[in-house]
Design a protein around this motif. Sequence first.
Motif, PDB file in Angstrom:
ATOM      1  N   SER A  20       9.159 -26.826 -58.231  1.00 29.65           N
ATOM      2  CA  SER A  20       8.118 -27.717 -58.748  1.00 29.65           C
ATOM      3  C   SER A  20       8.490 -28.307 -60.097  1.00 29.65           C
ATOM      4  N   ALA A  21       9.560 -27.797 -60.719  1.00 33.37           N
ATOM      5  CA  ALA A  21       9.993 -28.310 -62.016  1.00 33.37           C
ATOM      6  C   ALA A  21      11.520 -28.375 -62.029  1.00 33.37           C
ATOM      7  N   PRO A  22      12.090 -29.410 -62.626  1.00 36.22           N
ATOM      8  CA  PRO A  22      11.424 -30.486 -63.361  1.00 36.22           C
ATOM      9  C   PRO A  22      10.711 -31.509 -62.474  1.00 36.22           C
ATOM     10  N   CYS A  23      10.945 -31.450 -61.153  1.00 41.02           N
ATOM     11  CA  CYS A  23      10.266 -32.322 -60.205  1.00 41.02           C
ATOM     12  C   CYS A  23       9.992 -31.532 -58.938  1.00 41.02           C
ATOM     13  N   GLU A  24       9.121 -32.069 -58.098  1.00 42.15           N
ATOM     14  CA  GLU A  24       8.943 -31.512 -56.765  1.00 42.15           C
ATOM     15  C   GLU A  24      10.246 -31.641 -55.995  1.00 42.15           C
ATOM     16  N   GLY A  25      10.648 -30.582 -55.293  1.00 42.62           N
ATOM     17  CA  GLY A  25      11.890 -30.675 -54.534  1.00 42.62           C
ATOM     18  C   GLY A  25      12.204 -29.409 -53.784  1.00 42.62           C
ATOM     19  N   VAL A  26      13.434 -29.356 -53.290  1.00 45.57           N
ATOM     20  CA  VAL A  26      13.916 -28.196 -52.553  1.00 45.57           C
ATOM     21  C   VAL A  26      15.364 -27.936 -52.933  1.00 45.57           C
ATOM     22  N   LEU A  27      15.697 -26.678 -53.112  1.00 44.29           N
ATOM     23  CA  LEU A  27      17.066 -26.250 -53.369  1.00 44.29           C
ATOM     24  C   LEU A  27      17.509 -25.407 -52.190  1.00 44.29           C
ATOM     25  N   VAL A  28      18.621 -25.781 -51.576  1.00 46.68           N
ATOM     26  CA  VAL A  28      19.145 -25.073 -50.417  1.00 46.68           C
ATOM     27  C   VAL A  28      20.554 -24.601 -50.750  1.00 46.68           C
TER      28      VAL A  28
END
Length: 300
Positions: A20-28
């Motif tokens: 959710s930080a620094p932006c909304e996203g996904v880490l795979v």
Amino acid sequence: MIVGRDVTGRLVEIIEHVISAPCEGVLVEPVGGGRAGVLVLAGSSGRVDTERCRVLARAGLTALSIRWFGGDGQAPGICEIPLETFVAVIDLLRGTVRGRIGALGLSKGAEAALLLAVHDPRVDAVIALSPTSVVWANVGPGVDGVRHPYRSSWTWQGEPVPFVPYDDSWTPADPEGEPVSLRPLYEQSRRTFADAAGAAVIPIERSAAQLVLVAGGDDLMWPSLTFARELAARCASAGRPATLVTSSDAGHRPRLPGEGPADPSDRFRYGGTVEADAALGAAAWPQVVAALVGDPGVSG
């Protein structure tokens, strides 16, 4: 944890983390961590590209995709997006992996990735899919909700990056109600605003990042192959040749091995075919992975 197969058919375990930080996203990332990190930027859809991150993670990379517009507190369109948005994500990747850091972008995402590499020397490689060689005006409204007059898509240190506006006299040649090719709009706008286009060139030669350019000759969204050749020429002039992978029949949306076909559109003509777009992605794949992990044994 997700178990899937890489392009060789080998089973690979990967883990997904919602951020959710620094932006909304996904880490795979693969179980045990990635050998390099890559920021994944979708184009004007603005989506978090989880599928592409999974493909890259199965190749041994830590892949992070973010929503860089259209989210909470962000501009609803691609209008004066701070490039520092992406610098903050590089900070996060630097704290996650020990290896190289790359940026992989498609279309407007490629525009952002190229500019990021110019301004942030920590970017070791850029994979630019269907890129542009100049900065373009906004696509949609800014945080103020305003679309016109045209503004830059990007800012750096609070200042707008020079850009090419759109020629509003252009009208599509496609039949009314049919999907539209925007390539003529970009070509006409560049001619109309030639002086602005000269000032809006992306100075990729200032970056030391390894560059892989992937472009189809049948791109109907914008002339990405022309743009890619211009970027390659700028790199060559600085003594750092880029890798260019192309095919005459691929369109705007090349697909990497392991990705399904791009979604059909009732708004735009992207060019290419499912088969040609997949073939271009497959041809580029060895160079993509090699650039991201820093393997000098593979070249274009």
